[in-house]
Design an enzyme around this catalytic site. Sequence first.
Site, PDB file in Angstrom:
ATOM      1  N   HIS A   1       0.835  -1.201   0.000  1.00  0.00           N
ATOM      2  CA  HIS A   1       0.000   0.000   0.000  1.00  0.00           C
ATOM      3  C   HIS A   1       0.874   1.258   0.000  1.00  0.00           C
ATOM      4  O   HIS A   1       0.529   2.262  -0.611  1.00  0.00           O
ATOM      5  CB  HIS A   1      -0.902   0.015   1.239  1.00  0.00           C
ATOM      6  CG  HIS A   1      -1.944  -1.057   1.249  1.00  0.00           C
ATOM      7  ND1 HIS A   1      -3.297  -0.784   1.302  1.00  0.00           N
ATOM      8  CD2 HIS A   1      -1.842  -2.407   1.213  1.00  0.00           C
ATOM      9  CE1 HIS A   1      -3.974  -1.923   1.307  1.00  0.00           C
ATOM     10  NE2 HIS A   1      -3.106  -2.917   1.259  1.00  0.00           N
TER      11      HIS A   1
ATOM     12  N   ASP B   1      -5.561   5.917   1.947  1.00  0.00           N
ATOM     13  CA  ASP B   1      -5.769   4.492   1.715  1.00  0.00           C
ATOM     14  C   ASP B   1      -7.132   4.090   2.257  1.00  0.00           C
ATOM     15  O   ASP B   1      -7.584   4.592   3.286  1.00  0.00           O
ATOM     16  CB  ASP B   1      -4.671   3.686   2.418  1.00  0.00           C
ATOM     17  CG  ASP B   1      -4.648   2.241   1.963  1.00  0.00           C
ATOM     18  OD1 ASP B   1      -5.529   1.474   2.409  1.00  0.00           O
ATOM     19  OD2 ASP B   1      -3.769   1.869   1.168  1.00  0.00           O
TER      20      ASP B   1
END
Length: 495
Positions: free
Chosen positions: A24, A129
Amino acid sequence: MASITNHKSDPLHFVLFPFMAQGHMIPMVDIARLLAQRGLTITIVTTPHNASRFKNVLNRAIESGLPINILHVKLPYQEVGLPEGLENIDCFDSMEHMIPFFKGVNMVEESVQKLFEEMSPRPSCIISDFCLPYTSKVAKKFNIPKILFHGMCCLCLLCMHVLRKNPKILENLKSDKEHFVVPYFPDKIELTRPQVPMDTYVPGELKEFMEDLVEADKTSYGVIVNTFQELEPAYVKDYKETRSGKAWSVGPVALCNKARIDKAERGNKSDIDQDECLKWLDSKEERSVLYVCLGSICNLPLAQLKELGLGLEESTRPFIWVIRGWDKNKQLVEWFSESGFEERIKDRGLLIKGWSPQMLILSHQSVGGFLTHCGWNSTLEGITAGLPLLTWPLFADQFCNEKLVVQVLNSGVRAGVEQPMKWGEEEKIGVLVDKEGVKKAVEELMGESDEANERRRRAKELGELAHKAVEEGGSSHSNITFLLQDIMQLAQSNN
């Protein structure tokens, strides 16, 4: 490009919140640099340990004049019962940490609000995110838009959207082995329930957290996607429609790494000397080497790793095999030594015990294929390098990515994995592909059949399209411009 401003004096200021997992964080840091190159002020909010992983890459960017700031927040270890210093999912030695970790990373809202009050210029937009739903509350408090980053392809995002809208599809399945066709898709894509992306079917304790993610997704202003329009045009179009046009494809973001050192240190410092690695590759024939890497949190059991190793050995193809978590894998270390495997393959195989300079390796002329776990970053890096892929999905979105590569793009070969590798049940699941299966799949990918040559041609074509997309006038380059124009107009109307 000249600095983009939201009124006469202040430049746009984007605040980025990467989730604390390597897959990520890596693309989010690339996105930070891409936006800073357009004249934006960028602030990255993360923990001290995670900031240190990207220190060198970001310091070089800052020294080159890019306006990037890094601010630290501390996780509430004691409150959630996490060991001190456990700040990234790839540090986990047990799934027991997962629930407290998700709780902990979403308990820093108050600290972040204090940081926002002191930021200058005033933040114009959040890119967060999707695993950090608390950022929706921060965006609401400061009256700024929040853009979501999922780190997935549009096929996968569209799949999640369709299954959330049609929950009966999964509920009506009689077993975990029963296949279903994803409705409303441009292609006939079949999956089983365990193969669907993570937040559409989550048993147990994670369910409540996933519901928070879905709610935060609904309230977000838009989505930024690390893909490019030419790669999956029908899925980009259909997914964009589900977001009322507020979905921007800006990838492959990895292509912002142009310097050799940035490619080598993308994500983490390598555990092999770059020159040693490149010298080994230089000694091999063009397109002859298979690169094997199953991601930063590969959880294959020892029995499966042995079969993979023996299959690679019997294939007689030169290979690089990256084994992460080497220091925690005592049994594998012993097997390599006691079985004579390492000695037998030393002239044909290169073992990288830890982190590899993946971008450098994939772009080398000697590499002709990539055995991948189908994490989206790795999948897109392989596509960008113009390589055919041998797909070995483990969990989460990886089965969807396999479908894109093998079925839609026709640039990959399946290893034959049908079942996800569930954390905590690895030994019980055991071997999914034996050494004969590995050998056969490697030969299918790397051989000289008409099908293999057509895959190579297709992979090369996709790689060329990927590079064109990020050039000035390319689809992804233009989409960044459209995103910034959108946020600038929004900021002006709010002012």
